[in-house]
Motif scaffolding. Structure first.
Motif: not given
Length: 196
Positions: A44-48
């Motif tokens: 999720r952090p990469l996507a954000d």
């Protein structure tokens, strides 16, 4: 991602541009790539992070490269037409309308207008652009127009059935790199989509 973030304000020239400038197309391709990474990101952090950077880039391009008529222009200081966005976006529809008017002649499409010469005197019709235009018309639900673009370009091959980068409409001959793999790939994609 870091390279895109660090260099987002620097002029550059990709494979289709002529000199280092803030090209709309190159910048929008980065937005598209970042959104694709965000959709496929396992964490999720990469996507954000990708989504936030894509939003930042798109905001900058919208502020500097959206023509008053609503279509994408080539660079902040070059108001001629450029194209790249999802089919449902109103800026895409405005850009397609501008492409039909400006860098096109008798269902042959050119990358851009070099100067005031007739289009065919500056360069050949760009085959990749014509098949992409057929795909864009298809996405808009304009199936007859999509077929016209496709058929015009399908016939612009050499005797061996191979496609080059460009087609000289005045002399009815191939120009540029031969064979052009990108053109063959988009021909296949266009044929498959129109055949659905």
């Amino acid at each position: 991602m870091r390279a895109i973030a660090d260099r987002r304000r620097q002029p550059d020239a990709g494979i289709r541009e002529l000199s280092d400038r803030l090209w709309t197309h190159s910048r929008l391709i980065r937005v598209t790539g970042l959104r694709a990474v965000a959709a496929a990101a396992p964490r999720r952090p990469l996507a954000d992070t990708c989504t936030a950077l894509a939003d930042t880039l798109l905001d900058a391009v919208e502020r500097t490269c959206l023509h008053p008529d609503g279509h994408w222009q080539r660079t902040p200081d070059d108001p001629s037409v450029d194209a790249a966005l999802p089919a449902t976006d109103p800026r895409t529809r405005a850009t397609l309308a501008a492409c039909r008017r400006e860098p096109a002649d008798d269902h042959f499409l050119y990358r851009f207008r070099h100067d005031e010469r007739p289009l065919e005197e500056a360069e050949g019709a760009f085959l990749l652009c014509g098949f992409v235009m057929a795909l864009a018309e298809h996405q808009q639900g304009r199936t007859v127009e999509a077929s016209r673009w496709f058929e015009r370009y399908r016939g612009a091959c050499g005797g061996s059935g191979l496609y080059a980068e460009e087609f000289d409409i005045a002399q009815r001959r191939l120009r540029g790199n031969l064979p052009q793999a990108f053109v063959h790939a988009v021909l296949r994609e266009t044929a498959a989509r129109l055949g659905e």
